[in-house]
Design a protein around this motif. Structure first.
Motif, mmCIF file in Angstrom:
data_model
loop_
_atom_site.group_PDB
_atom_site.id
_atom_site.type_symbol
_atom_site.label_atom_id
_atom_site.label_comp_id
_atom_site.label_asym_id
_atom_site.label_seq_id
_atom_site.Cartn_x
_atom_site.Cartn_y
_atom_site.Cartn_z
ATOM 1 N N PRO A 163 156.020 -27.674 -75.732
ATOM 2 C CA PRO A 163 155.347 -26.708 -74.863
ATOM 3 C C PRO A 163 155.610 -27.038 -73.398
ATOM 4 O O PRO A 163 155.743 -28.206 -73.037
ATOM 5 N N ILE A 164 155.718 -26.023 -72.581
ATOM 6 C CA ILE A 164 155.916 -26.233 -71.144
ATOM 7 C C ILE A 164 154.546 -26.267 -70.471
ATOM 8 O O ILE A 164 153.769 -25.313 -70.568
ATOM 9 N N ARG A 165 154.271 -27.368 -69.787
ATOM 10 C CA ARG A 165 152.985 -27.534 -69.107
ATOM 11 C C ARG A 165 153.106 -27.433 -67.594
ATOM 12 O O ARG A 165 152.107 -27.311 -66.897
ATOM 13 N N PHE A 166 154.353 -27.500 -67.081
ATOM 14 C CA PHE A 166 154.555 -27.453 -65.628
ATOM 15 C C PHE A 166 155.892 -26.799 -65.325
ATOM 16 O O PHE A 166 156.927 -27.206 -65.864
ATOM 17 N N LEU A 167 155.879 -25.765 -64.488
ATOM 18 C CA LEU A 167 157.092 -25.075 -64.056
ATOM 19 C C LEU A 167 157.287 -25.287 -62.556
ATOM 20 O O LEU A 167 156.401 -24.982 -61.762
ATOM 21 N N LEU A 168 158.467 -25.803 -62.192
ATOM 22 C CA LEU A 168 158.829 -25.963 -60.788
ATOM 23 C C LEU A 168 159.886 -24.929 -60.460
ATOM 24 O O LEU A 168 160.937 -24.869 -61.111
ATOM 25 N N CYS A 169 159.620 -24.107 -59.454
ATOM 26 C CA CYS A 169 160.443 -22.924 -59.194
ATOM 27 C C CYS A 169 160.987 -22.914 -57.772
ATOM 28 O O CYS A 169 160.248 -23.147 -56.808
ATOM 29 N N ASP A 170 162.266 -22.632 -57.649
ATOM 30 C CA ASP A 170 162.902 -22.369 -56.355
ATOM 31 C C ASP A 170 162.334 -21.064 -55.784
ATOM 32 O O ASP A 170 161.781 -20.241 -56.524
ATOM 33 N N MET A 171 162.491 -20.861 -54.480
ATOM 34 C CA MET A 171 161.967 -19.654 -53.856
ATOM 35 C C MET A 171 163.063 -18.631 -53.562
ATOM 36 O O MET A 171 163.200 -17.637 -54.257
ATOM 37 N N ASP A 172 163.855 -18.856 -52.524
ATOM 38 C CA ASP A 172 164.845 -17.870 -52.087
ATOM 39 C C ASP A 172 165.957 -17.722 -53.121
ATOM 40 O O ASP A 172 166.567 -18.696 -53.551
ATOM 41 N N GLY A 173 166.190 -16.485 -53.532
ATOM 42 C CA GLY A 173 167.195 -16.217 -54.543
ATOM 43 C C GLY A 173 166.675 -16.363 -55.961
ATOM 44 O O GLY A 173 167.386 -16.067 -56.912
ATOM 45 N N THR A 174 165.438 -16.808 -56.089
ATOM 46 C CA THR A 174 164.853 -17.027 -57.417
ATOM 47 C C THR A 174 163.538 -16.270 -57.539
ATOM 48 O O THR A 174 163.471 -15.204 -58.129
ATOM 49 N N LEU A 175 162.511 -16.822 -56.958
ATOM 50 C CA LEU A 175 161.193 -16.188 -57.039
ATOM 51 C C LEU A 175 161.117 -14.959 -56.138
ATOM 52 O O LEU A 175 160.436 -13.983 -56.450
ATOM 53 N N LEU A 176 161.829 -15.024 -55.007
ATOM 54 C CA LEU A 176 161.758 -13.956 -54.012
ATOM 55 C C LEU A 176 162.896 -12.964 -54.180
ATOM 56 O O LEU A 176 164.018 -13.335 -54.536
ATOM 57 N N GLN A 177 162.603 -11.717 -53.881
ATOM 58 C CA GLN A 177 163.632 -10.683 -53.852
ATOM 59 C C GLN A 177 164.479 -10.847 -52.584
ATOM 60 O O GLN A 177 164.128 -11.629 -51.694
ATOM 61 N N PRO A 178 165.602 -10.145 -52.473
ATOM 62 C CA PRO A 178 166.463 -10.321 -51.300
ATOM 63 C C PRO A 178 165.771 -10.087 -49.961
ATOM 64 O O PRO A 178 166.181 -10.653 -48.945
ATOM 65 N N ASP A 179 164.714 -9.272 -49.932
ATOM 66 C CA ASP A 179 163.989 -9.050 -48.680
ATOM 67 C C ASP A 179 162.866 -10.070 -48.487
ATOM 68 O O ASP A 179 162.008 -9.900 -47.627
ATOM 69 N N HIS A 180 162.873 -11.135 -49.299
ATOM 70 C CA HIS A 180 161.908 -12.244 -49.235
ATOM 71 C C HIS A 180 160.521 -11.861 -49.752
ATOM 72 O O HIS A 180 159.558 -12.604 -49.527
ATOM 73 N N SER A 181 160.406 -10.750 -50.433
ATOM 74 C CA SER A 181 159.105 -10.337 -50.965
ATOM 75 C C SER A 181 158.927 -10.819 -52.400
ATOM 76 O O SER A 181 159.890 -11.205 -53.080
ATOM 77 N N LEU A 182 157.675 -10.798 -52.858
ATOM 78 C CA LEU A 182 157.335 -11.098 -54.237
ATOM 79 C C LEU A 182 157.052 -9.785 -54.953
ATOM 80 O O LEU A 182 156.213 -9.001 -54.505
ATOM 81 N N SER A 183 157.719 -9.549 -56.061
ATOM 82 C CA SER A 183 157.503 -8.300 -56.781
ATOM 83 C C SER A 183 156.182 -8.362 -57.551
ATOM 84 O O SER A 183 155.691 -9.444 -57.897
ATOM 85 N N PRO A 184 155.586 -7.211 -57.852
ATOM 86 C CA PRO A 184 154.355 -7.189 -58.660
ATOM 87 C C PRO A 184 154.540 -7.882 -60.004
ATOM 88 O O PRO A 184 153.636 -8.577 -60.483
ATOM 89 N N ARG A 185 155.706 -7.715 -60.631
ATOM 90 C CA ARG A 185 155.931 -8.343 -61.935
ATOM 91 C C ARG A 185 155.958 -9.870 -61.807
ATOM 92 O O ARG A 185 155.446 -10.577 -62.690
ATOM 93 N N THR A 186 156.534 -10.367 -60.717
ATOM 94 C CA THR A 186 156.560 -11.817 -60.510
ATOM 95 C C THR A 186 155.155 -12.357 -60.283
ATOM 96 O O THR A 186 154.772 -13.392 -60.849
ATOM 97 N N LEU A 187 154.373 -11.670 -59.474
ATOM 98 C CA LEU A 187 152.994 -12.091 -59.245
ATOM 99 C C LEU A 187 152.201 -12.117 -60.543
ATOM 100 O O LEU A 187 151.425 -13.046 -60.797
ATOM 101 N N GLU A 188 152.411 -11.107 -61.380
ATOM 102 C CA GLU A 188 151.698 -11.041 -62.648
ATOM 103 C C GLU A 188 152.148 -12.154 -63.588
ATOM 104 O O GLU A 188 151.331 -12.740 -64.313
#
Length: 273
Positions: A8-33
């Motif tokens: 089981p995964i208990r901890f996720l470490l995530c990059d931001m730019d190019g990964t979590l963020l869209q090209p305009d640096h925003s967070l999409s509703p689906r990502t937030l959810e």
């Protein structure tokens, strides 16, 4: 890096730019959810980025991150209350070597991050507006970087000529071997940080701090600075738009950041486990 087994995964470490963020640096509703669903499932979530700490604050708040985060590719790890857990500075000798190589390169702008400030000599550089939009604060114009040599968090060479940055990476790496990390966080950014400033060590430090075995961690990213954490995580996930060299070092590949690839990865590879 290990195969995607049934731990089981208990901890996720995530990059931001190019990964979590869209090209305009925003967070999409689906990502937030998706991140909200992680929290509801009891999975710890944090960020690892080449950004300075204060350029993460808006996203930390939006995502509800309540554990330490890794800035400057892991060179600085900051607790939720703003206090430092880890701080690694670039050795002055390595900084001077990098600055000398980057000086007067055609089409290359040089930035230094120190003491929370983004320092540069030319405020009219072509790449400055993009960076200011992404960071959310303006640069500090200086005549020389020398007064800051003892406390440099990161040096960045940036250019729209991605091939030139590949060549500069190849030239600089042997010159600072054993002193500094040199990696392209994005095709247009070449980062120089302390040896200990890498996302792999950051993942290990955060996992230990949170009491999570590395086998139960996941790492998600797209840039040349992300395989360092891929090799330490129990599950590694590359973004769809990542370079092939990055994808080859991940266990699985998700969709691009323009297609909510991070959210898809969380839903498919983390929550389902």
């Amino acid at each position: 890096m290990s195969g995607p087994g049934q731990q089981p995964i208990r901890f996720l470490l995530c990059d931001m730019d190019g990964t979590l963020l869209q090209p305009d640096h925003s967070l999409s509703p689906r990502t937030l959810e998706a991140v909200r669903a992680l929290r509801d499932a009891g999975v710890l979530f944090s960020l690892a980025t080449g950004r300075p700490p204060k350029a993460m604050l808006q996203q930390i708040e939006a995502l509800g991150v309540d554990v330490p985060t890794a800035a400057f590719n892991g060179g600085t790890i900051v607790k939720p209350d703003g206090s430092l857990l880890v701080a690694h500075y670039l050795p002055a000798t390595a900084a001077l070597t990098a600055l000398a190589l980057f000086a007067d390169q055609p089409g290359v702008e040089v930035w230094v991050f120190s003491g929370g400030d983004w320092l540069l000599k030319d405020p009219n550089g072509e790449m400055v507006p993009r960076e200011q939009h992404g960071l959310g604060y303006p640069p500090v114009v200086v005549e020389s970087f020398e007064p800051y040599l003892e406390r440099i968090d990161k040096i960045v060479a940036t250019s729209n000529n991605a091939q030139l940055l590949i060549e500069l990476e190849a030239q600089l790496s042997p010159k600072v071997e054993g002193q500094a990390q040199v990696s392209r966080s994005q095709p247009i950014y070449l980062d120089v940080t302390a040896m200990q400033a890498n996302k792999g060590d950051a993942l290990a430090t955060l996992a230990e701090y949170l009491g999570v075995p590395l086998e139960q961690t996941a790492a998600l990213g797209d840039g040349g600075n992300d395989p360092a954490m891929f090799h330490r995580a129990g599950l590694s996930i590359a973004m769809g738009q990542a370079e092939d060299a990055v994808k080859r070092q991940a266990d699985v590949v998700t969709a691009a950041n323009t297609e909510d690839g991070a959210a898809q990865a969380i839903e498919k590879y983390v929550l389902l486990r």
